[in-house]
Design a protein around this motif. Structure first.
Motif, PDB file in Angstrom:
ATOM      1  N   ALA A 126       0.833  -1.205   0.000  1.00 36.05           N
ATOM      2  CA  ALA A 126       0.000   0.000   0.000  1.00 36.05           C
ATOM      3  C   ALA A 126       0.866   1.252   0.000  1.00 36.05           C
ATOM      4  N   LEU A 127       0.301   2.309  -0.561  1.00 40.95           N
ATOM      5  CA  LEU A 127       0.919   3.635  -0.547  1.00 40.95           C
ATOM      6  C   LEU A 127      -0.098   4.614   0.008  1.00 40.95           C
ATOM      7  N   ILE A 128       0.239   5.232   1.133  1.00 38.97           N
ATOM      8  CA  ILE A 128      -0.608   6.258   1.725  1.00 38.97           C
ATOM      9  C   ILE A 128      -0.110   7.610   1.246  1.00 38.97           C
ATOM     10  N   LEU A 129      -0.953   8.328   0.522  1.00 44.53           N
ATOM     11  CA  LEU A 129      -0.605   9.603  -0.098  1.00 44.53           C
ATOM     12  C   LEU A 129      -1.295  10.752   0.623  1.00 44.53           C
ATOM     13  N   LEU A 130      -0.518  11.730   1.067  1.00 43.63           N
ATOM     14  CA  LEU A 130      -1.067  12.884   1.776  1.00 43.63           C
ATOM     15  C   LEU A 130      -0.930  14.128   0.904  1.00 43.63           C
ATOM     16  N   HIS A 131      -2.049  14.752   0.602  1.00 41.51           N
ATOM     17  CA  HIS A 131      -2.064  15.898  -0.296  1.00 41.51           C
ATOM     18  C   HIS A 131      -1.488  17.141   0.364  1.00 41.51           C
ATOM     19  N   GLY A 132      -1.184  18.142  -0.458  1.00 39.50           N
ATOM     20  CA  GLY A 132      -0.678  19.404   0.037  1.00 39.50           C
ATOM     21  C   GLY A 132      -1.786  20.378   0.379  1.00 39.50           C
ATOM     22  N   ARG A 133      -1.390  21.523   0.902  1.00 39.51           N
ATOM     23  CA  ARG A 133      -2.358  22.559   1.254  1.00 39.51           C
ATOM     24  C   ARG A 133      -3.092  23.036  -0.002  1.00 39.51           C
ATOM     25  N   GLY A 134      -4.413  23.084   0.075  1.00 40.07           N
ATOM     26  CA  GLY A 134      -5.221  23.516  -1.044  1.00 40.07           C
ATOM     27  C   GLY A 134      -5.604  22.414  -2.006  1.00 40.07           C
TER      28      GLY A 134
END
Length: 213
Positions: free
Chosen positions: A25-33
């Protein structure tokens, strides 16, 4: 303990392998906005069979207040703790699929990169990998340092564009050094001519750390 928990009601979007066929699995965390849907667009470029991609969402599309090098105040820490809760929920999902943390890569861009890095260093163990793109440990660059515990050989990359106006190469290097001191196999990578964005070099970094080839 703070009662601030802004991200508690946010969801987790996913793509890739169905649960019964998930091996990693790959947990992806988005940036601000940005958003979960936005960061999941990367899957088109890095897709690999057997990988489940999970993207937790931040309330109001912001993981924490302030800028990268601002000190971590109690209020800021409360937002981070709430963000960590989102990662833990994503890890619970992967565990329910039979995937151990050793097969889970934590990755993020900008604020998401900082959240992923802070989480790994405050919940140290062997992970499948850590990719911090255009982000890093929070706080002044000259105050960055390791935490207690070991990352036990976790592969880690701190990547930053040479033209990034928000994150310096020095900050990425200091973050990589702190990760190394905690036992990660960490390095800093620079992407020539890239600003505060995910370019081809960053995509290749993600692909390399999630691939078994």
């Amino acid at each position: 303990m703070s009662d601030i928990d802004p991200h508690a009601g946010e969801g987790i979007e996913s793509a890739g392998a169905p649960p019964q066929a998930t091996e990693r699995a790959l947990i992806l965390l988005h940036g601000r906005g940005d958003s979960s849907a936005g960061i999941l667009r990367l899957v088109d470029d890095i897709y690999e069979r057997g990988v489940r991609y999970l993207a937790p969402a931040a309330a109001g599309r912001v993981w924490y207040p302030g800028e990268l090098t601002d000190p971590v105040t109690d209020r800021r820490q409360a937002y981070l703790d709430s963000a960590f809760g989102q990662i833990e929920r994503a890890l619970d999902e992967t565990e329910a699929m039979g995937v151990d943390p050793e097969e889970v890569v934590l990755a993020g861009f900008s604020q998401g990169a900082s959240v992923a890095t802070e989480f790994a260093m405050r919940r140290p163990r062997r992970y499948g990998g850590l990719v911090a793109l255009a982000g890093g440990l929070l706080g002044p660059t000259d105050e960055i340092g390791p935490r207690e515990g070991t990352l036990d050989g976790t592969p880690a990359v701190c990547g930053v564009g040479t033209e990034d106006p928000h994150v310096s190469v020095e900050h990425a290097e200091a973050t990589a050094a702190a990760l190394s001191e905690m036992g990660a196999a960490a390095s800093a990578e620079t992407y020539q001519g890239v600003g505060h964005a995910i370019g081809d070099g960053a995509v290749e970094t993600l692909r390399r750390l999630t691939s078994r080839d």
